[in-house]
Design a protein around this motif. Structure first.
Motif, short mmCIF file in Angstrom:
data_model
loop_
_atom_site.label_atom_id
_atom_site.label_comp_id
_atom_site.label_asym_id
_atom_site.label_seq_id
_atom_site.Cartn_x
_atom_site.Cartn_y
_atom_site.Cartn_z
N THR A 7 0.85 -1.19 0.00
CA THR A 7 0.00 0.00 0.00
C THR A 7 0.88 1.24 0.00
N GLY A 8 0.29 2.35 -0.41
CA GLY A 8 1.03 3.61 -0.45
C GLY A 8 0.09 4.74 -0.82
N PHE A 9 0.67 5.91 -0.98
CA PHE A 9 -0.10 7.10 -1.30
C PHE A 9 0.21 7.59 -2.71
N ILE A 10 -0.81 8.08 -3.36
CA ILE A 10 -0.62 8.82 -4.62
C ILE A 10 -1.35 10.15 -4.48
N LYS A 11 -0.84 11.16 -5.16
CA LYS A 11 -1.51 12.46 -5.22
C LYS A 11 -2.14 12.59 -6.59
N VAL A 12 -3.39 13.05 -6.60
CA VAL A 12 -4.09 13.24 -7.86
C VAL A 12 -4.49 14.71 -7.97
N HIS A 13 -4.07 15.35 -9.05
CA HIS A 13 -4.46 16.73 -9.33
C HIS A 13 -5.79 16.71 -10.06
N LEU A 14 -6.74 17.52 -9.60
CA LEU A 14 -8.05 17.59 -10.24
C LEU A 14 -8.04 18.79 -11.18
N LYS A 15 -8.09 18.54 -12.47
CA LYS A 15 -8.09 19.60 -13.47
C LYS A 15 -9.35 19.47 -14.31
N LEU A 16 -10.48 19.72 -13.66
CA LEU A 16 -11.77 19.58 -14.32
C LEU A 16 -12.24 20.93 -14.85
N GLN A 17 -12.62 20.96 -16.12
CA GLN A 17 -13.07 22.19 -16.76
C GLN A 17 -14.58 22.39 -16.64
N ARG A 18 -15.31 21.31 -16.41
CA ARG A 18 -16.77 21.37 -16.38
C ARG A 18 -17.26 21.18 -14.95
N PRO A 19 -18.49 21.63 -14.67
CA PRO A 19 -19.01 21.44 -13.31
C PRO A 19 -19.31 19.97 -13.03
N VAL A 20 -19.30 19.62 -11.75
CA VAL A 20 -19.66 18.28 -11.32
C VAL A 20 -20.99 18.35 -10.58
N THR A 21 -21.69 17.23 -10.52
CA THR A 21 -22.98 17.17 -9.86
C THR A 21 -22.82 16.49 -8.50
N VAL A 22 -23.38 17.15 -7.48
CA VAL A 22 -23.33 16.63 -6.12
C VAL A 22 -24.74 16.69 -5.53
N PRO A 23 -25.00 15.94 -4.47
CA PRO A 23 -26.30 16.04 -3.82
C PRO A 23 -26.45 17.39 -3.13
N ALA A 24 -27.63 17.98 -3.21
CA ALA A 24 -27.88 19.28 -2.60
C ALA A 24 -28.31 19.10 -1.15
N GLY A 25 -27.77 19.94 -0.27
CA GLY A 25 -28.21 19.97 1.11
C GLY A 25 -27.77 18.78 1.94
N ILE A 26 -26.73 18.09 1.55
CA ILE A 26 -26.25 16.93 2.31
C ILE A 26 -24.92 17.30 2.98
N ARG A 27 -24.81 16.96 4.25
CA ARG A 27 -23.56 17.22 4.97
C ARG A 27 -22.48 16.25 4.47
N PRO A 28 -21.21 16.65 4.57
CA PRO A 28 -20.14 15.73 4.19
C PRO A 28 -20.16 14.50 5.10
N PRO A 29 -19.72 13.37 4.60
CA PRO A 29 -19.76 12.16 5.42
C PRO A 29 -18.78 12.25 6.59
N SER A 30 -19.19 11.71 7.73
CA SER A 30 -18.31 11.66 8.89
C SER A 30 -17.48 10.39 8.82
N ILE A 31 -16.52 10.27 9.72
CA ILE A 31 -15.70 9.07 9.76
C ILE A 31 -16.57 7.86 10.11
N TYR A 32 -17.62 8.08 10.92
CA TYR A 32 -18.52 6.99 11.28
C TYR A 32 -19.32 6.51 10.06
#
Length: 188
Positions: A7-32
């Protein structure tokens, strides 16, 4: 690990030119939520679109058996993006002789193995998530709200272009009328 995986880590650069769709009004997920594998994004039908910050960087902890397809799905899940994963592609970015070269990675490639081969220098190799440029737009991959958003953007661009043309010819008409008015009093 005993089975030869690592196992290990990689870094990913996000270079998105267009908008992304996300759920509206939802809190970010907790660790639980993450531990219970609760996907809050699936719990609502409300959607909104926005632009991710250009060149945001996300570090991922993955294994040697994690494929490009799984990395893309993992990134979308982390940002709660509900768009079809097929709309995105992972690229490797390399710098050589002052040039930046991008190569689209196959979905079955293993990014951690590539990172291991390249070493830690990000100038030699870095990973970039971009829109999947297949040449042909796969309209079936877009949701109805996204398609409606495209239509609204195109309508606005069309209205702006029409106004530009009207202003251009209105200025031309005014100059022409001014020139005719000035020429009426002169012979010839």
């Amino acid at each position: 690990n005993d089975d030869g995986t690592y196992t290990g880590f990689i870094k990913v650069h996000l270079k998105l030119q267009r908008p992304v769709t996300v759920p509206a009004g939802i809190r970010p997920p907790s660790i639980y939520d993450a531990l219970r594998e609760v996907n809050l994004a699936e719990m609502t039908e409300k959607r909104t679109s926005f632009y991710l910050p250009l060149d945001a960087i996300k570090q991922l902890h993955i294994s040697s058996t994690t494929t490009v397809s799984e990395v893309i799905q993992g990134l979308l899940k982390k940002f709660m993006v509900v768009d079809n994963p097929q709309k995105f592609a992972l690229f490797k970015e390399m710098r050589k002789d002052g040039q930046v070269l991008f190569q689209k990675l196959p979905l079955t490639e293993y990014p951690l193995y590539l990172r291991l081969l390249a070493g830690p220098d990000t100038d030699v190799l870095s990973f970039v998530l971009k829109e999947n440029e297949t040449g042909e737009v796969e309209w079936d991959a877009f949701s109805i709200p996204e398609l409606q958003n495209f239509l609204m953007i195109l309508d606005k661009e069309e209205k702006d272009k029409i106004q530009q043309v009207h202003r251009k010819y209105e200025r031309f008409k005014q100059r022409l009328q001014q020139t005719l008015k000035e020429a009426r009093g002169k012979p010839g």
